[in-house]
Design an enzyme around this catalytic site. Sequence first.
Site, PDB file in Angstrom:
ATOM      1  CG  HIS A 165      14.445 -29.971  -0.540  1.00  0.00           C
ATOM      2  ND1 HIS A 165      15.700 -30.458  -0.781  1.00  0.00           N
ATOM      3  CD2 HIS A 165      14.291 -29.992   0.809  1.00  0.00           C
ATOM      4  CE1 HIS A 165      16.284 -30.779   0.363  1.00  0.00           C
ATOM      5  NE2 HIS A 165      15.436 -30.503   1.348  1.00  0.00           N
ATOM      6  CG  ASP A 372      13.582 -29.265 -11.097  1.00  0.00           C
ATOM      7  OD1 ASP A 372      13.277 -29.470  -9.917  1.00  0.00           O
ATOM      8  OD2 ASP A 372      13.919 -30.167 -11.892  1.00  0.00           O
TER       9      ASP A 372
HETATM   10  C1  GDG Z   1      13.087 -32.035  -5.269  1.00  0.00           C
HETATM   11  C2  GDG Z   1      12.989 -30.765  -6.109  1.00  0.00           C
HETATM   12  C3  GDG Z   1      15.470 -30.502  -5.946  1.00  0.00           C
HETATM   13  C4  GDG Z   1      15.716 -40.231 -10.019  1.00  0.00           C
HETATM   14  N1  GDG Z   1      15.321 -41.291 -10.732  1.00  0.00           N
HETATM   15  C5  GDG Z   1      15.995 -42.345 -10.254  1.00  0.00           C
HETATM   16  C6  GDG Z   1      16.814 -41.899  -9.229  1.00  0.00           C
HETATM   17  N2  GDG Z   1      16.619 -40.586  -9.106  1.00  0.00           N
HETATM   18  C7  GDG Z   1      17.298 -39.713  -8.152  1.00  0.00           C
HETATM   19  C8  GDG Z   1      18.269 -38.808  -8.859  1.00  0.00           C
HETATM   20  C9  GDG Z   1      18.300 -37.593  -7.960  1.00  0.00           C
HETATM   21  C10 GDG Z   1      16.897 -37.580  -7.384  1.00  0.00           C
HETATM   22  O1  GDG Z   1      16.355 -38.869  -7.537  1.00  0.00           O
HETATM   23  C11 GDG Z   1      15.957 -36.599  -8.103  1.00  0.00           C
HETATM   24  O2  GDG Z   1      16.229 -35.316  -7.687  1.00  0.00           O
HETATM   25  P1  GDG Z   1      15.776 -34.024  -8.523  1.00  0.00           P
HETATM   26  O3  GDG Z   1      16.521 -32.858  -7.985  1.00  0.00           O
HETATM   27  O4  GDG Z   1      16.060 -34.201  -9.949  1.00  0.00           O
HETATM   28  O5  GDG Z   1      14.182 -33.884  -8.407  1.00  0.00           O
HETATM   29  P2  GDG Z   1      12.949 -34.007  -7.318  1.00  0.00           P
HETATM   30  O6  GDG Z   1      12.678 -35.413  -6.979  1.00  0.00           O
HETATM   31  O7  GDG Z   1      11.815 -33.291  -7.948  1.00  0.00           O
HETATM   32  O8  GDG Z   1      13.408 -33.240  -5.992  1.00  0.00           O
HETATM   33  C12 GDG Z   1      14.271 -30.544  -6.888  1.00  0.00           C
HETATM   34  C13 GDG Z   1      15.462 -31.713  -5.023  1.00  0.00           C
HETATM   35  O9  GDG Z   1      14.226 -31.854  -4.355  1.00  0.00           O
HETATM   36  C14 GDG Z   1      16.565 -31.599  -3.982  1.00  0.00           C
HETATM   37  O10 GDG Z   1      16.427 -30.443  -3.237  1.00  0.00           O
HETATM   38  O11 GDG Z   1      16.648 -30.522  -6.717  1.00  0.00           O
HETATM   39  O12 GDG Z   1      14.192 -29.336  -7.605  1.00  0.00           O
HETATM   40  O13 GDG Z   1      11.877 -30.842  -6.988  1.00  0.00           O
HETATM   41  O14 GDG Z   1      19.226 -37.760  -6.941  1.00  0.00           O
HETATM   42  O15 GDG Z   1      19.508 -39.454  -8.989  1.00  0.00           O
HETATM   43  N3  GDG Z   1      17.614 -42.718  -8.557  1.00  0.00           N
HETATM   44  C15 GDG Z   1      17.608 -44.023  -8.893  1.00  0.00           C
HETATM   45  N4  GDG Z   1      16.804 -44.508  -9.871  1.00  0.00           N
HETATM   46  C16 GDG Z   1      15.992 -43.726 -10.582  1.00  0.00           C
HETATM   47  O16 GDG Z   1      15.273 -44.182 -11.465  1.00  0.00           O
HETATM   48  N5  GDG Z   1      18.413 -44.857  -8.241  1.00  0.00           N
END
Ligand code: GDG
Length: 725
Positions: A165, A372
């Site tokens: 990821h 990212d």
């Molecule tokens: C890793 C990789 C890759 C976030 N804050 C809240 C919340 N979220 C949810 C978002 C989104 C998820 O969490 C975050 O996903 P990201 O992709 O932005 O980032 P990472 O956690 O670093 O994830 C990344 C991912 O894996 C998938 O492969 O994209 O690059 O680093 O879904 O909506 N959800 C809620 N409250 C929050 O405050 N409910």
Amino acid sequence: MNRLLIVSNRLPITLTRREGKLEIEMSAGGLATGLGSIYRSCDSLWVGWCGLASESLKGQEESIQAKLKKEKCHGVFLSRQDIENFYYGFSNKTIWPLFHYFPLYTAYNERFWEAYERVNAIFCDEILKVTKDNDTIWIHDYQLMLLPKMIREKRPDATIGFFLHIPFVSSEVFRLLPWRMDILEGLLGADLLGFHTYDYVRHFTESVRRVLGYEHNLGYIPAGDRTVKADAFPMGIDYKRYSTAGGDEEVKAHTKRIRKKIGERRMILSIDRLDYTKGIPERLEIFDLFLEKNPEYREKVTLILVAVPSRTGVEHYRMIKRRVDELVGRINGKYGAIGWIPVWYLYRSVPFEKLMALYQLSDVALVTPLRDGMNLIAKEFVASKTDGTGVLILSEMAGAAKELGEAIIVNPNNKEEIADAIKEALTMPQEDQIDRNREMQKRLARYSIGGWVGDFMDRLETVKRMQGERRVRKLTQEPREHLLADYRESAKRLILLDYDGTLVPFRDYPRKAFPGEDVIPMLRDLTEVPGNEVVIVSGRDKETLEQWLGALDMGLVAEHGVWVKERGGDWEMVESLDDTWKNQVIPLLELYVDRTPGSFVEAKSYSVSWHYRRSDPGLAAIRARELRDDLDNLTGNLSIGVLEGSKVIEVKDVSVNKGRAVSRWTGRDGWDFIVAIGDDWTDEDMFVALPKSAYTIRVGMSSTRARYNLNSFVEVRDLLASLKE
Ligand code: GDG
């Protein structure tokens, strides 16, 4: 479909202790939300850590496992120390910073590594307890990179997929890791390796080539006796869920409440886990710069900054928290006015419905990570914009930028550019916003999370099928005994042997690969067995073969069949050939020698070769491709062909090949045993030209038209030694 076994560090549910009682909660986060609906709707089991240290669960393991089972989960129990060294240590202080291009934050600590190995082994044990024969095992992310190989060792036929990821870092940075070989070998235990973008696939295959020396072809990597595929699968989101969330009553209520508080001000949204890779302090500095440069926007725009607490046990995360706190205070102090707080700062996770309301209300999403893997926030924001308005500003360092090209794409280190992008976003005409978002929405709807999973699973099935078709058939004990029995029972035997790579190993220079003390007596013994006819079928020139092997009582084929010397006879040319084309080809090959240090040309009477065994593998691979193109153009109207061997490109008359050369012997009646052994593409011509009953053996574990494979020249010598008995 087979049962799906999902494996990740964390389960999609978390155990928490409330007033002494253990409770189960759903985890937030990309993987849990993304795969959650899929695993619930099919025959599946999720294996992962349940969120609490095993010391605090003593005696309750069985009841917890029973509870988890009801949620289609199987818990892995980890001690406090393992969590510290494996999770906070190797995963988040070594791999995470290095794979996000923060080598200065990377800790190289043997204790962390040992815990990483140990915990991967614990996961392996747990999987072996629950897995069934036909399961499809899908392992997720950087905490479990050793697991594919560990499972493969216990279950050689398992179907194993792996998805990373986070980015796969460039090979130049990857090679800093002291445990780089173990990590790559661990990953290659899988059948299919998925990454978010082609750049990451490229970095991975390049690392495999440089660190392990395995060449790849279109993402197919020959690893031991299996072929592994690496490919890009950009992770999608549950598009429907985000595009319809605006209709939800709770979301509407949040929207109303927030709008009332913010008033008519424009809203810029920033939301991430509080991680140094996400560029949060930099974003605050940019907002400061924007307000500085555009005073007319003061009191007219609010930055909503949601920073979700993450890995608070790691020092660099505590440092970043302090910096963000400071910057928010400074900006609010500098520009704030009665009734206007420039930055609304929430250091906590917000419920899904509130997150949806924030997506709905924001005019601009500022997604500017320094690095990212993908970034799902960017995708969710676009998907939530039902009326099509809203502008996404997206860092080119996020994997998502590859798919969301209609966003305003920025370099996260260019503060001026991003400050200007904020102004551009706030003044962008609505039709423009809608046009851009609709394009992106179409793409997100097409490749949503279901599509992502389906695509990965289809490809995994294809790889498995292909492996079955191309399975290398090792000459194991049983077929070897058949071969020996047939050999002993026969009276007239033909033994066809390639030379380089088959009887002797490759050397830096071809002239150094002369037959040593061990090869000549072995061949002599073989020729002395009554009924044996031994022929060396080589691409070498006749002078060398004569000098090295001419004294032995056997046949010799030089230059892939241009020259032939029968047992006891003289060298003869098979048919008259034209060699004038060499005058055109040799200067071209010499040009490539000048451009590729370490390479050289070998000219024979009817063929010319360009050798690059001693050159830098990366450069040589590029040059070899270029040379092939040039040769194809040059040789189009000549009767010559281009062959690729092991680190060599050979140009020769097309009418000459080893298959034709050996037909002189095979055409004679009376053989009741034929064996042919060779190690490269030129030997394939020989294999296909032989009758089905012949024992054909390819040296090296590549796919082949031969019936069997042997590992190396050592195994060939061992086999030949047993033929003389
Ligand atoms: C890793 C990789 C890759 C976030 N804050 C809240 C919340 N979220 C949810 C978002 C989104 C998820 O969490 C975050 O996903 P990201 O992709 O932005 O980032 P990472 O956690 O670093 O994830 C990344 C991912 O894996 C998938 O492969 O994209 O690059 O680093 O879904 O909506 N959800 C809620 N409250 C929050 O405050 N409910």
